[in-house]
Motif scaffolding. Structure first.
Motif, PDB file in Angstrom:
ATOM      1  N   LEU A 352       0.817  -1.214   0.000  1.00 44.67           N
ATOM      2  CA  LEU A 352       0.000   0.000   0.000  1.00 44.67           C
ATOM      3  C   LEU A 352       0.850   1.263   0.000  1.00 44.67           C
ATOM      4  O   LEU A 352       0.362   2.340  -0.349  1.00 44.67           O
ATOM      5  CB  LEU A 352      -0.934   0.006   1.213  1.00 44.67           C
ATOM      6  N   GLY A 353       2.100   1.147   0.426  1.00 43.15           N
ATOM      7  CA  GLY A 353       2.995   2.297   0.392  1.00 43.15           C
ATOM      8  C   GLY A 353       2.782   3.290   1.507  1.00 43.15           C
ATOM      9  O   GLY A 353       3.336   4.390   1.475  1.00 43.15           O
ATOM     10  N   ASN A 354       1.964   2.940   2.496  1.00 51.07           N
ATOM     11  CA  ASN A 354       1.718   3.833   3.623  1.00 51.07           C
ATOM     12  C   ASN A 354       1.508   2.992   4.879  1.00 51.07           C
ATOM     13  O   ASN A 354       0.486   2.318   5.008  1.00 51.07           O
ATOM     14  CB  ASN A 354       0.491   4.709   3.359  1.00 51.07           C
ATOM     15  N   PRO A 355       2.456   3.012   5.810  1.00 54.09           N
ATOM     16  CA  PRO A 355       2.340   2.171   7.009  1.00 54.09           C
ATOM     17  C   PRO A 355       1.112   2.467   7.853  1.00 54.09           C
ATOM     18  O   PRO A 355       0.647   1.611   8.595  1.00 54.09           O
ATOM     19  CB  PRO A 355       3.622   2.498   7.793  1.00 54.09           C
ATOM     20  N   GLU A 356       0.578   3.698   7.747  1.00 55.88           N
ATOM     21  CA  GLU A 356      -0.558   4.083   8.586  1.00 55.88           C
ATOM     22  C   GLU A 356      -1.906   3.754   7.952  1.00 55.88           C
ATOM     23  O   GLU A 356      -2.949   4.026   8.539  1.00 55.88           O
ATOM     24  CB  GLU A 356      -0.505   5.593   8.876  1.00 55.88           C
ATOM     25  N   ALA A 357      -1.899   3.188   6.748  1.00 56.73           N
ATOM     26  CA  ALA A 357      -3.168   2.919   6.060  1.00 56.73           C
ATOM     27  C   ALA A 357      -3.979   1.839   6.758  1.00 56.73           C
ATOM     28  O   ALA A 357      -5.209   1.824   6.687  1.00 56.73           O
ATOM     29  CB  ALA A 357      -2.909   2.518   4.610  1.00 56.73           C
ATOM     30  N   VAL A 358      -3.287   0.921   7.431  1.00 56.05           N
ATOM     31  CA  VAL A 358      -3.962  -0.153   8.163  1.00 56.05           C
ATOM     32  C   VAL A 358      -3.561  -0.044   9.621  1.00 56.05           C
ATOM     33  O   VAL A 358      -2.372  -0.051   9.937  1.00 56.05           O
ATOM     34  CB  VAL A 358      -3.573  -1.541   7.612  1.00 56.05           C
ATOM     35  N   VAL A 359      -4.551   0.079  10.508  1.00 53.90           N
ATOM     36  CA  VAL A 359      -4.251   0.292  11.925  1.00 53.90           C
ATOM     37  C   VAL A 359      -5.062  -0.648  12.803  1.00 53.90           C
ATOM     38  O   VAL A 359      -6.138  -1.106  12.422  1.00 53.90           O
ATOM     39  CB  VAL A 359      -4.554   1.750  12.351  1.00 53.90           C
TER      40      VAL A 359
END
Length: 525
Positions: A352-359
């Motif tokens: 996804l290229g964004n670590p914060e996209a899934v929390v």
């Protein structure tokens, strides 16, 4: 009738009313499934209490003992309902434990109901309370009932320990439920001691159950709108992200995100704000800031793809950690499953290229609502916006919103996996909304005399549902306005064949009347 009996009947009456009340609220907002379990809890206790009242001051002791048998058979069923309710509100027991507990209690209920050696006159002993003016006809409790009492006490103690632990960890936010459960469970233990002739007092648990019901009912019956649920979810995620060291699991998630950040050369704040757009109306597509993520990165990996689907079908609600592990790695030990989940999340965040996209927030895994946009959510937003504008008599603005929603609908929800769990209800809901949009668009085009738009919208509606005669009528009318009346008559015959084949019915009279009107205006040569 004594005051004691009257109090029992009043409690039963209140339970019946509150049961219907909770069921109505549950059907309005099915996300609050614990309302259903609380309603079942109330029904079961009400049935137990009603049976109990039939053993008080009766003329026929044998009949009273039949009611006592039924009363005691409801005890394990009630225990089952209370365990399901507590666990549904906050998962504190494993799924396997709950299934075993339910099975054993239902088995106990059957055995109690059919035990031939219990609840007979030979073992009866009336319990007399002169001060209350009541005589309760009971028997010596059978061995099975003694086992039920013992298991009930153990379950009560274990539940209170688990609930209190969750409360102290600030995971069980409803203190009313905690206090109500403590009061009711204490009263139940007292009643068990009374039933075993240890305490010479009447049964009082129905009073404490009434307190439990009212103490939690005000909290449980909040029927929140979808918008309020989304706002509350965003706030909870934000609070969780800003709270250091939420839990060991959260800390591990934080470490993984840190590792991933280092691996992609420490992305800047601007990179972290990249938005992911997910399309599930039609083929599955993932776009990061307008750039499509190759399907090859996730479509060939079954576990990863299933995780994405689970997050999408539960968008805005999240999926509990235990349910996630059960879905992805059934039968695997929790430790190994958690390790596999961490590895899978690492891969997903990298794609996804964004670590914060899934929390993770409160043991539930989510797509971050501020970083991940879903086309079906936008569709619903535009649909609701159009409906609101229409109610406010702003027709042109409403039509514009409906057009935006129509453009977003590139295909059915989860058409790439039609049998994925929980997708069917959402798919039908969105289709129903789209049909309502087409209806409004066709009516607007009809009133404004816009034949091309009426033709286009009615054709789209027919492609979506060719059994809806309303769409066909708009279509026939558009063809008439465009002076294509013979085509309208031919398509009417096609529609008749479809209805006959699929439903075995003839067209409605309204449709036939419209066609006759067209036929008179333009007879077929």
């Amino acid at each position: 009738m004594t005051y004691y009996q009257l109090s029992c009947y009043l409690v039963v009456t209140v339970l019946v009313y509150r049961t219907f009340h909770n069921l109505v609220l549950y059907f309005k907002n099915r996300k609050q499934s614990y309302l259903l379990y609380f309603a079942l809890l109330q029904v079961t206790y009400g049935a137990y209490l009603f049976c109990f009242t039939q053993t008080i001051n009766v003329e026929n002791p044998e009949k009273a003992l039949v009611w006592e048998r039924m009363e005691n058979a409801f005890v394990p069923i009630f225990a089952t309902c209370i365990a399901l309710f507590v666990n549904n509100y906050k998962r504190i027991f494993s799924k396997d434990f709950i299934l075993l507990f339910v099975f054993l209690n239902l088995l106990l209920a059957v055995l109690l109901f059919h035990d031939p050696n219990a609840y007979t006159i030979s073992v009866s002993h009336p319990r007399i309370f002169p001060a209350l003016g009541i005589v309760i006809y009971e028997t010596d409790q059978p061995i099975i009932m003694q086992y039920t009492y013992l298991s009930g006490i153990l379950m009560i103690v274990w539940t209170l320990i688990k609930v209190t632990t969750q409360f102290l960890k600030n995971r069980f936010r409803n203190r009313f439920l905690l206090y109500g459960l403590i009061l009711f469970f204490s009263s139940v233990i007292v009643d068990i001691l009374v039933a075993n002739d240890i305490l010479p007092i009447p049964y009082t648990s129905h009073f404490s159950f009434l307190v439990l019901m009212f103490s939690v009912d005000s909290f449980l019956t909040v029927n929140k709108s979808e918008r309020e649920v989304r706002i509350e979810f965003k706030e909870s995620v934000s609070k969780w992200l800003n709270k250091p060291g939420t839990s060991q699991f959260a800390n591990r998630e934080k470490e993984e995100r840190s590792d991933l950040s280092e691996k992609v050369n420490k992305p800047s704040k601007a990179q972290n704000s990249k938005k992911l757009r997910v399309k599930v109306l039609g083929p599955l597509e993932l776009d990061l800031d307008g750039k499509k993520i190759s399907a090859a990165e996730y479509s060939s990996k079954k576990k990863l793809l299933k995780l994405i689907k689970l997050l999408l079908v539960r968008y805005g609600k999240g999926i509990h950690k235990e349910e996630l592990l059960e879905n992805l790695w059934p039968g695997m030990s929790e430790k190994n499953a958690l390790n596999s989940l961490h590895a899978l999340l690492f891969r997903l965040r990298k794609i996804l290229g964004n670590p914060e996209a899934v929390v993770f927030a409160e043991d539930r895994l989510y797509f971050h609502p501020e970083l991940v946009e879903a086309d079906f959510v936008e569709f619903e937003r535009e649909y609701e916006k159009g409906g609101k504008l229409l109610r406010n008599k702003k027709e042109e603005e409403a039509i514009s919103a409906y057009r935006s929603a129509q453009e977003l609908y590139k295909g059915d929800f989860f058409e790439f996996d039609l049998y994925f769990p929980e997708s069917e209800l959402k798919r039908e809901y969105l289709r129903k909304n789209l049909i309502e949009i087409y209806k409004c668009l066709c009516e607007f085009a009809q009133r404004s005399g816009d034949a091309p738009s009426l033709l286009s919208d009615s054709e789209s509606w027919i492609r979506l549902d060719d059994l809806d005669e309303r769409a066909w009528r708009f279509h026939f009318e558009s063809l008439q306005l465009l002076d294509r009346k013979n085509e309208a008559l031919r398509k009417f015959e096609d529609m008749k064949k479809i209805l006959k084949k699929e439903l075995g019915v003839e067209p409605d009279q309204e449709t036939v009347s419209l066609i006759e009107k067209i036929r008179v205006i333009s007879p077929v040569n």
